[in-house]
Write an enzyme that holds these catalytic residues in place. Structure first.
Site, PDB file in Angstrom:
ATOM      1  N   GLN A 188       0.858  -1.168   0.000  1.00  0.00           N
ATOM      2  CA  GLN A 188       0.000   0.000   0.000  1.00  0.00           C
ATOM      3  C   GLN A 188       0.903   1.229   0.000  1.00  0.00           C
ATOM      4  OE1 GLN A 188      -3.812  -0.583   1.872  1.00  0.00           O
ATOM      5  NE2 GLN A 188      -3.876   0.165  -0.205  1.00  0.00           N
ATOM      6  N   GLN A 217      -4.895   6.541   0.761  1.00  0.00           N
ATOM      7  CA  GLN A 217      -4.597   5.118   0.829  1.00  0.00           C
ATOM      8  C   GLN A 217      -4.317   4.662  -0.596  1.00  0.00           C
ATOM      9  OE1 GLN A 217      -5.847   1.188   3.104  1.00  0.00           O
ATOM     10  NE2 GLN A 217      -7.483   2.631   2.871  1.00  0.00           N
ATOM     11  N   THR A 223      -1.352  -2.475   7.466  1.00  0.00           N
ATOM     12  CA  THR A 223      -1.389  -3.931   7.534  1.00  0.00           C
ATOM     13  C   THR A 223      -2.251  -4.440   6.386  1.00  0.00           C
ATOM     14  OG1 THR A 223      -0.987  -3.831   9.898  1.00  0.00           O
ATOM     15  CG2 THR A 223      -1.846  -5.895   9.077  1.00  0.00           C
ATOM     16  N   HIS A 224      -1.931  -3.990   5.200  1.00  0.00           N
ATOM     17  CA  HIS A 224      -2.644  -4.442   4.008  1.00  0.00           C
ATOM     18  C   HIS A 224      -1.643  -5.065   3.046  1.00  0.00           C
ATOM     19  CE1 HIS A 224      -5.620  -0.946   5.008  1.00  0.00           C
ATOM     20  NE2 HIS A 224      -5.756  -1.964   5.839  1.00  0.00           N
ATOM     21  N   ASN A 225      -1.052  -6.165   3.479  1.00  0.00           N
ATOM     22  CA  ASN A 225      -0.139  -6.915   2.629  1.00  0.00           C
ATOM     23  C   ASN A 225      -0.995  -7.811   1.748  1.00  0.00           C
ATOM     24  OD1 ASN A 225       0.599  -6.870   5.694  1.00  0.00           O
ATOM     25  ND2 ASN A 225       2.535  -6.560   4.632  1.00  0.00           N
TER      26      ASN A 225
END
Lengths: 246, 572
Positions: free
Chosen positions: B332, B424, B500-502
């Site tokens: 991200q 984002q 925490t957007h893997n």
């Protein structure tokens, strides 16, 4: 939207919260915390009693000498001023002492297996030393540097001299072989802010005065009455202790 | 010799959103399901002392114990990967409910463009728009096919929201009305509207009102206490697997959860999975759980890692671009934003909720013309009021010292006077970004850690600078007296928290050459193995991933039920 001193909002009691929120008890999901609250006894009436000694203010890890250095350093990082108390009065050095005595000081929930290689800055901390060891070395080096420069230990220096020492660490002007001076300073700064603003249960933020300075209301149950308000709503803070015993 | 247990219909690895949804849906179909969770049991009662910033937000109470297992990271293949020894860039959940417990609850659908990103980019700009190393691909499913599953996840969780004016078509409105609007959110909306943008209330899994879903799960309204991200919800107002799908699955009598059960291998014979091998971490005992169907529902990293450790599927090779397991790791681009300081205003920023905010998608996906831009896709731009906590939030204008008297004065003054408008940003996959097994570092059992090879690319730098400027423009219109715009992305650094957007590593697609799973998340190479999670995303969009993870889990549950009742074979 000027700041107001008016106390607009009482902290919502948990009993009142249950009554107002329409929380349904039963069905598949019972609000666990809320469920247990139903059995909570009413809080005892406040009574005047002599202030008890603060048993929390004793050392778990530091030597008295180390404590003096850390206490003086935290006070420079977050000094007493017209806004209110500094890190010393708030107990930040006790907070750091207590933290180093536990999990955090031992890096016990972090990956500490080898092999150890120096990495890129973008790869994060790669040392083999635990935080308590870094503090041991860093504190000693602060005294060494102070003595070499001013023939006094860190906590005996004038405030502006102390600032000079801290700046020398922050900028890596101090060259250390075992640890990074700036890395140590960063840790000292971060843990000072934790000691000023974490819940008082950890030994800092004494009397929640860190929160009061920042107009932070602590551990309230609900802000449903505040959330849409245009005016700033100031509240007396509530701590986790109030939550446990309230 | 491992103890061998009786065979079950389905074994799931990891009981978070993915595992919970699969368990709920498959037990409804009469299948027996065992859920193996490496962490501990969790319930709402655990959060009695949850308003503790130090313990939960700064000491990572709910996160994976890194002393036992972590990841290793390098920015490219020329340098040695080293372990992530401490938390920073992202957080890895563990325990019952997984990362579904500590999320904020921001529940966005991806855009129709996302699912057909390659064809739509070529259609509008030509093939040259896609840089050589950028490995974007269509997902093998369209938005219209995804829509019913999004709808189901949103009804499961009771999402509070209003229609996104620039989003894909919806078959029904959000189940509950939007959250309350704060004065700062109103300022954002007014400013954005004046700039001819299209703000809308952020879709929220923190309920605006009490909600009962079709499975009979009733949850209370959010109290705006400001403790969502990194915390569990003491009210059950934030949708999480522990207060939604898990109790429904358990009530069926067909779902058994085994906590403290760390799965280490997927067992297989030929091209069929036969079960899993796990360690009971309380006793050290090795246990074999045979099953007709194996479903991986752990986080992105462990989904890919378990396949590689078990030698299942074809590992990705960045040198040739061949192979699929570990391919298209993406992240991200979150750092291109701005902070506005307001001398004359003081906001109640201590109050908030994880998904309380306003968003606009004018610069997301392909909602704007990229002809003259050196990047594709974009970012959602939001103002969120998640609840400012005092240790982590010390906003000071650029140029203020980092400590001492002036820092103290400014950080106190601006604590309730600084608003962040954030972007984002989407993350495109590149040939040189991937996951594989680390050759050196091992977990507590002696198994290799997963290794991330990733860095930001020119695409990301361009995107961050672009979105930072847009965020600054909005803050200016909001009347900020000073605005600090963060245009510089820098190299990817694993130390500061970002997101925490893997995503990626076990990606979906229309054919086995370019993907590991089909659009039911069934492995092309192992027909009775399904791999669920953001690991299936071929790229990451400019949104939080959970709505898409939830939707894909519903889709997979449908596929698994069909597979279990049929005569086997690939579903696509």
């Amino acid at each position: 939207m000027a700041q107001t001193d008016e106390r607009q909002e009482q902290p919502v009691s948990r009993r009142k919260f249950l009554k107002n929120s329409g929380l349904v008890l039963g069905g598949l999901v019972v609000g666990g915390v809320a469920g247990s609250l139903l059995k909570t006894k009413a809080p005892p009436a406040p009574q005047a009693a002599p202030a008890a000694p603060d048993f929390n203010q004793a050392l778990m890890y530091f030597t008295p000498e180390q404590f003096r250095v850390v206490e003086a350093a935290t006070e420079r990082i977050f000094p007493e001023d017209e806004h209110g108390p500094g890190a010393k009065t708030l107990g930040a050095a006790y907070f750091i002492d207590h933290q180093l005595a536990g999990d955090w000081g031992f890096n016990s929930r972090e990956y500490m297996q080898g092999p150890f290689y120096p990495g890129e800055a973008t790869q994060g901390y790669q040392g083999r030393l635990k935080r308590r060891e870094i503090f041991d070395i860093g504190i000693q080096e602060m005294n060494n540097y102070s003595t070499a420069k001013h023939q006094k230990r860190f906590y005996e220096l004038e405030p502006n001299q102390q600032d000079g020492v801290l700046k020398a660490f922050e900028s890596d002007e101090v060259k250390l072989t075992t640890i990074s001076a700036s890395g140590f300073f960063k840790m000292l700064r971060a843990s000072t802010l934790e000691g000023v603003y974490a819940d008082p249960l950890y030994g800092g933020n004494k009397n929640m005065d860190g929160w009061r300075m920042k107009n932070y209301p602590g551990n309230q149950m609900a802000y449903t009455q505040v959330i849409e308000q245009d005016k700033f709503v100031k509240m007396d803070p509530v701590s986790l202790r109030d939550h446990q015993h309230g | 010799m491992a103890k061998k247990l009786p065979k079950v219909d389905v074994v799931i690895v990891g009981v978070g959103w993915g595992g919970g949804i699969i368990a709920q849906e498959l037990t409804k179909q009469g299948l027996t399901v065992v859920g193996l969770e490496r962490g501990k049991e969790r319930k709402t009662e655990d959060y009695f002392m949850v308003h503790d910033e130090l313990r939960y937000a700064l000491r990572y109470e709910l996160m994976q114990d890194l002393s036992k297992e972590t990841i290793t990271f390098r920015s490219n293949t020329r340098i040695r990967a080293l372990p992530m020894r401490q938390y920073g860039s992202f957080l890895i959940g563990t325990g019952l409910g997984g990362a579904g417990v500590h999320w904020n609850g921001q529940t966005f659908r991806f855009l129709p463009y996302d699912f057909q990103i390659r064809s739509k980019t070529i259609e509008r700009y030509g093939e040259k728009k896609i840089p050589d190393n950028m490995t974007i691909q269509d997902w093998g499913i369209t938005y219209d096919e995804m829509e019913p599953y999004y709808d189901r996840f949103e009804k499961l969780t009771g999402i509070s929201g209003e229609e996104n004016p620039l989003g894909g078509k919806r078959s029904s409105p959000y189940p509950t009305p939007p959250m309350k609007q704060t004065p700062a959110m109103k300022m954002f909306a007014d400013a954005a509207t004046k700039l001819k943008l299209h703000p809308y209330m952020m879709p929220s899994a923190n309920l605006s009102q009490q909600y009962t879903n079709e499975d009979g799960v009733s949850r209370a309204a959010c109290q705006y206490c400001g403790y969502c991200e990194r915390f569990g919800c003491e009210y059950g107002a934030k949708a999480d697997p522990v207060v939604t799908v898990i109790p429904v699955a358990k009530k069926s009598g067909k779902f058994e959860i085994r906590t403290h059960s760390h799965v280490r291998r997927i067992l297989h014979t030929g091209n069929k999975a036969t079960g899993v091998l796990y360690t009971d971490v309380t006793t050290g005992e090795e246990i074999e759980q045979p099953a007709d169907i194996v479903v991986l529902t752990s986080y992105v990293f462990n989904n890919a890692r378990l396949l590689l450790l078990s030698k299942l599927g074809r590992p990705y090779d960045p040198a040739t671009g061949k192979g699929v397991i570990g391919k298209n790791y993406a992240y991200q681009v979150i750092r291109g934003g701005a902070t506005g300081f307001f001398e004359e205003k003081e906001f109640n920023l201590y109050a908030g909720a994880g998904s309380l905010g306003m968003t606009l998608d004018d610069y997301n996906g392909d909602n704007f013309d990229h002809s003259d831009l050196k990047f594709i896709h974009g970012a959602s731009i939001s103002f969120s009021q998640t609840g400012q906590r005092p240790v982590a939030n010390n906003p000071v204008p650029k140029g203020t010292p980092n400590w001492g008297k002036d820092f103290k004065a400014a950080s106190i003054k601006y604590f309730n006077r600084a608003l962040g408008v954030g972007a984002q940003g989407s993350s495109m996959p590149f040939r040189q970004h991937f996951l594989d097994l680390d050759p050196t570092y091992r977990d507590a059992f002696g198994d290799p850690l997963i290794r991330i090879t990733f860095d930001f690319e020119e695409q990301d730098r361009q995107l961050a600078a672009f979105t930072a400027d847009k965020c600054g423009e909005i803050l200016k219109e909001m009347g900020a007296t000073q605005i600090d715009v963060r245009r510089e992305l820098g190299p990817y650094d694993i130390t500061p928290y970002q997101s925490t957007h893997n995503t990626g590593g076990v990606i979906m697609g229309a054919s086995p050459d370019i993907s590991a799973v089909n659009n039911y998340l069934q492995m092309w190479d192992v027909e009775n193995l399904f791999v669920i999670g953001a690991s299936a995303f071929p790229h990451n969009s400019g949104y939080n991933p959970t709505d898409t993870v939830g939707a894909l889990a519903y889709r997979a549950a449908e596929g698994i039920a069909k597979y279990a009742k049929g005569s086997g074979g690939l579903l696509v």
